[in-house]
Design a protein around this motif. Structure first.
Motif, PDB file in Angstrom:
ATOM      1  N   GLU A   1       0.827  -1.205   0.000  1.00 59.22           N
ATOM      2  CA  GLU A   1       0.000   0.000   0.000  1.00 59.22           C
ATOM      3  C   GLU A   1       0.859   1.253   0.000  1.00 59.22           C
TER       4      GLU A   1
ATOM      5  N   MET B   1       2.098   2.044  -3.329  1.00 61.72           N
ATOM      6  CA  MET B   1       1.044   2.495  -4.216  1.00 61.72           C
ATOM      7  C   MET B   1       0.492   3.864  -3.827  1.00 61.72           C
TER       8      MET B   1
ATOM      9  N   ARG C   1      -2.739   8.332  -5.124  1.00 59.17           N
ATOM     10  CA  ARG C   1      -2.023   7.177  -5.651  1.00 59.17           C
ATOM     11  C   ARG C   1      -0.659   7.584  -6.225  1.00 59.17           C
TER      12      ARG C   1
ATOM     13  N   ALA D   1       0.901   2.991  -9.129  1.00 59.31           N
ATOM     14  CA  ALA D   1      -0.467   2.518  -8.911  1.00 59.31           C
ATOM     15  C   ALA D   1      -1.377   2.946 -10.055  1.00 59.31           C
TER      16      ALA D   1
ATOM     17  N   ASP E   1      -0.637   0.986 -13.275  1.00 61.78           N
ATOM     18  CA  ASP E   1      -1.196  -0.373 -13.192  1.00 61.78           C
ATOM     19  C   ASP E   1      -2.681  -0.363 -13.540  1.00 61.78           C
TER      20      ASP E   1
END
Length: 391
Positions: free
Chosen positions: A232, A235, A243, A247, A250
């Motif tokens: 986390e 990200m 973010r 992240a 992705d």
């Protein structure tokens, strides 16, 4: 019938207590060393240390007072299993009602104390002590079963730890239930904890084995939560809380693949704060950081829940708009331009330049969209900034 000399209840209890005590210390250290704090880990650690203490007190029977080796030992065991349950509930975000359990604990404690100091009854001790532990372990099992049921369609790797621990918590619960039922219906002569018999060897062995494995499950859950926290963190942009670039890229790759399959549109926006270097030079980097944070809050207040907003780096941001046409993206860009210039107390005002593009059937990768959005952003800057351009 006596078991073979290979079975020594004191040796088994000593080994189990040592293992559980060490795992309790490891849990305690892991809980103190991790940030953010892992919910429930200190409950598990305290439960394991109390279990180890209970084991040591059992070994002192015959050489120490009964109030210590029976009453205090039983109290430590009852508290330990209660803490295991509460730790798991806290770990998964549950809030059990405790008032009735406090009453049940008091009743069970009074029962086991009565059958030690007033009326010496092995059956009475088993019914009060094991009955309470069985009830708490049943609630502990329900916590895990509910968690697995809630995520029954989720194949995330973190469920491995929950599934493993659930199995052994349920196993231990069944063993306690069997021991409690046996105390109800069968005589308990020769079934003391340190008595050497095949039946007692079976119970003590399964108790000890289940307890050690459940603690391994706790360690696995903590390790998975630590890994999840690191993922986390990777990200999330630490300054603004939005973010990270990784992240967002992705998610963009997933949207691109979905559009290739279904033809569903999506749009990409690149946003760059105008003359941000001048803000840092004039007001200082701390003020610049606050400007970035305030800007992100205003952007997120303007966006839909399905939109994906992240920081590319510096003062540049990226926005993904799933299932959004270019016309809809243009309307949102105009609202973002207005939101960006909203002034806040004691912060310098800013404007933003925006480059827009959308997915096209002939795009070969997400890089095609990002490159077009980048060209559009430079076009917005060349046009005087504080505007949005499409490419």
């Amino acid at each position: 019938m006596a078991v073979t000399p290979l079975y020594d209840p004191k040796t088994l209890i000593m080994l189990a207590s040592l293992l559980v005590g060490v795992m309790g210390i490891v849990l305690l250290l892991m809980g103190r060393a991790t940030r953010p704090r892992i919910p429930g880990v200190h409950h598990w650690a305290a439960g394991s240390l109390l279990t180890a203490l209970a084991g040591v007190l059992i070994l002192l029977r015959g050489s120490a007072p009964e109030w210590l080796t029976f009453t205090a030992q039983n109290t430590a065991a009852m508290l330990a299993y209660t803490l295991y349950w509460l730790g798991s509930a806290k770990h998964f975000g549950h809030r059990p009602a405790l008032k009735i359990w406090v009453l049940l604990f008091v009743l069970a404690w009074c029962g086991q104390a009565y059958f030690i100091h007033v009326e010496d009854s092995l059956r009475g001790r088993y019914l009060s002590l094991t009955g309470y532990v069985f009830a708490v372990s049943l609630m502990h099992s329900i916590v895990f079963v509910r968690e697995l049921y809630r995520h029954r369609g989720d194949h995330h790797q973190r469920l491995l730890g929950a599934g493993f621990t659930c199995f052994w918590v349920v196993y231990s619960t069944l063993v306690f239930g069997a021991r409690w039922t046996h105390a109800i219906f069968e005589p308990q002569d020769g079934q003391g904890l340190l008595d050497v018999s095949w039946l007692q060897a079976l119970y003590l062995g399964t108790f000890s084995f289940g307890l050690v494995i459940v603690n391994i499950g706790f360690l696995l859950l903590v390790s998975e939560r630590i890994r999840s926290n690191f993922e986390e963190l990777a990200m999330t942009d630490t300054l603004t809380g939005v973010r990270s670039r990784r992240a967002v890229v992705d998610v963009a790759s997933d949207l691109f693949k979905r559009s290739r399959r279904s033809g569903e549109p999506f749009s990409v926006l690149l946003l760059d704060l105008d003359h941000f270097k001048a803000i840092n030079d004039q007001y200082g980097h701390q003020s610049g950081d606050r400007v970035l944070q305030a800007f992100c809050r205003r952007m997120e207040d303007t966006l839909r829940q399905s939109d994906v907003f992240g920081r590319q780096g510096g003062e540049e941001f990226i926005l993904l708009l799933p299932a959004t046409s270019m016309a809809q993206a243009g309307e949102l860009a105009e609202r973002l331009l207005l939101a960006a210039v909203t002034s806040e107390p004691d912060l310098p005002g800013v404007t933003v330049s925006i480059g827009l593009t959308d997915w096209r059937p002939d795009d070969t990768s997400i890089d095609d969209l990002l490159n077009r959005a980048d060209r559009a952003l430079y076009a917005a800057k060349d046009a005087g900034r504080n505007n949005a351009k499409y490419c």
